[in-house]
Design a protein around this motif. Structure first.
Motif, short mmCIF file in Angstrom:
data_model
loop_
_atom_site.label_atom_id
_atom_site.label_comp_id
_atom_site.label_asym_id
_atom_site.label_seq_id
_atom_site.Cartn_x
_atom_site.Cartn_y
_atom_site.Cartn_z
N LYS A 1 4.30 8.80 1.72
CA LYS A 1 5.27 7.74 1.37
C LYS A 1 4.89 6.69 2.42
O LYS A 1 5.13 5.41 1.94
CB LYS A 1 6.70 8.31 2.00
CG LYS A 1 7.63 7.21 1.46
CD LYS A 1 8.95 7.99 1.66
CE LYS A 1 10.08 6.92 1.19
NZ LYS A 1 11.51 7.41 1.34
N LYS A 2 4.32 6.71 3.62
CA LYS A 2 3.95 5.52 4.52
C LYS A 2 2.88 4.83 4.02
O LYS A 2 2.70 3.58 4.22
CB LYS A 2 3.64 6.04 5.86
CG LYS A 2 4.93 6.73 6.59
CD LYS A 2 4.60 6.75 7.95
CE LYS A 2 5.70 7.26 8.64
NZ LYS A 2 5.52 7.41 10.16
N LYS A 3 2.17 5.36 3.08
CA LYS A 3 0.95 4.67 2.48
C LYS A 3 1.35 3.87 1.26
O LYS A 3 0.32 3.02 0.73
CB LYS A 3 -0.12 5.51 2.23
CG LYS A 3 -0.84 6.13 3.49
CD LYS A 3 -1.98 7.02 3.22
CE LYS A 3 -2.17 7.65 4.39
NZ LYS A 3 -3.67 8.73 4.10
N ILE A 4 2.31 4.18 0.59
CA ILE A 4 2.72 3.62 -0.71
C ILE A 4 3.18 2.22 -0.56
O ILE A 4 2.83 1.15 -1.18
CB ILE A 4 3.69 4.41 -1.56
CG1 ILE A 4 3.24 5.67 -1.89
CG2 ILE A 4 4.37 3.64 -2.82
CD1 ILE A 4 4.20 6.76 -2.52
N LEU A 5 4.21 1.92 0.33
CA LEU A 5 4.59 0.61 0.73
C LEU A 5 3.57 -0.47 1.10
O LEU A 5 3.39 -1.68 0.52
CB LEU A 5 5.76 0.58 1.57
CG LEU A 5 7.15 1.47 0.89
CD1 LEU A 5 8.30 1.37 1.92
CD2 LEU A 5 7.62 0.47 -0.21
N PRO A 6 2.87 -0.27 1.93
CA PRO A 6 1.63 -1.12 2.22
C PRO A 6 0.77 -1.65 1.22
O PRO A 6 0.20 -2.69 0.75
CB PRO A 6 0.77 -0.57 3.41
CG PRO A 6 1.83 0.22 4.15
CD PRO A 6 2.69 0.89 3.02
N ALA A 7 0.48 -0.52 0.17
CA ALA A 7 -0.65 -0.63 -0.84
C ALA A 7 0.26 -1.44 -1.83
O ALA A 7 -0.28 -2.18 -2.71
CB ALA A 7 -1.00 0.71 -1.26
N LEU A 8 1.58 -1.20 -2.03
CA LEU A 8 2.34 -1.73 -3.19
C LEU A 8 2.35 -3.52 -2.53
O LEU A 8 2.26 -4.26 -3.47
CB LEU A 8 3.82 -1.30 -3.28
CG LEU A 8 4.62 -1.88 -4.07
CD1 LEU A 8 4.08 -1.52 -5.68
CD2 LEU A 8 6.11 -1.34 -4.12
N GLY A 9 2.30 -3.80 -1.33
CA GLY A 9 2.41 -5.03 -0.84
C GLY A 9 1.08 -5.71 -1.40
O GLY A 9 1.22 -6.96 -1.82
N ILE A 10 -0.09 -5.04 -1.14
CA ILE A 10 -1.27 -5.78 -1.09
C ILE A 10 -1.46 -5.67 -2.98
O ILE A 10 -1.88 -6.86 -3.18
CB ILE A 10 -2.31 -4.68 -0.82
CG1 ILE A 10 -2.38 -4.75 0.72
CG2 ILE A 10 -3.72 -5.16 -1.41
CD1 ILE A 10 -3.26 -3.73 1.07
N ILE A 11 -0.87 -4.91 -3.67
CA ILE A 11 -0.92 -5.25 -5.01
C ILE A 11 0.06 -6.30 -5.78
O ILE A 11 -0.57 -7.14 -6.59
CB ILE A 11 -0.61 -3.57 -5.63
CG1 ILE A 11 -1.57 -2.80 -5.50
CG2 ILE A 11 -0.41 -3.99 -7.23
CD1 ILE A 11 -1.18 -1.32 -5.80
N ILE A 12 0.79 -6.36 -5.15
CA ILE A 12 1.98 -7.17 -5.49
C ILE A 12 1.34 -8.88 -4.99
O ILE A 12 1.25 -9.73 -5.84
CB ILE A 12 3.32 -7.10 -4.88
CG1 ILE A 12 3.74 -6.20 -5.59
CG2 ILE A 12 4.19 -8.50 -5.12
CD1 ILE A 12 5.49 -5.69 -4.92
N VAL A 13 0.74 -8.84 -4.09
CA VAL A 13 0.21 -10.22 -3.51
C VAL A 13 -1.03 -10.49 -4.35
O VAL A 13 -1.37 -11.70 -4.53
CB VAL A 13 -0.08 -10.30 -2.15
CG1 VAL A 13 -0.91 -11.31 -1.63
CG2 VAL A 13 0.99 -10.20 -1.11
N ALA A 14 -1.78 -9.53 -4.70
CA ALA A 14 -3.10 -9.85 -5.56
C ALA A 14 -2.79 -10.19 -6.80
O ALA A 14 -3.25 -10.97 -7.37
CB ALA A 14 -3.86 -8.51 -5.56
N ILE A 15 -1.57 -9.49 -7.47
CA ILE A 15 -1.08 -10.03 -8.74
C ILE A 15 -0.60 -11.28 -8.61
O ILE A 15 -0.95 -12.35 -9.75
CB ILE A 15 -0.12 -9.26 -9.26
CG1 ILE A 15 -0.60 -7.71 -9.55
CG2 ILE A 15 0.71 -9.72 -10.71
CD1 ILE A 15 0.30 -6.60 -9.81
N ILE A 16 0.14 -11.70 -7.59
CA ILE A 16 0.70 -13.29 -7.47
C ILE A 16 -0.77 -14.10 -7.36
O ILE A 16 -0.61 -15.26 -7.88
CB ILE A 16 1.48 -13.15 -6.49
CG1 ILE A 16 2.93 -12.45 -6.60
CG2 ILE A 16 1.86 -14.70 -6.15
CD1 ILE A 16 3.90 -12.50 -5.69
#
Length: 59
Positions: free
Chosen positions: A2-17
């Motif tokens: 679970k601790k790895k999902i949120l940082p990865a989600l942050g990277i994915i969201i920023v990359a999409i933006i």
């Protein structure tokens, strides 16, 4: 896990933006500072995971 999902989600969201901004605008800011923005997204995800850990401890 679970601790790895949120940082990865942050990277994915920023990359999409960044991709969306790059496709629809003529700004050169994205090409100059894309790596810094992605790293900032990772830190944002880490902050979210620490915040969620604190709220889970209070329950």
């Amino acid at each position: 896990m679970k601790k790895k999902i949120l940082p990865a989600l942050g990277i994915i969201i920023v990359a999409i933006i960044l991709v969306v901004i790059n496709e629809f605008t003529e700004l050169t800011f994205i090409t100059d500072y894309a790596l810094i923005c992605i790293i900032a997204g990772m830190f944002f995800g880490l902050w979210l995971s620490k915040l969620s850990d604190k709220t889970n401890e209070n329950k």
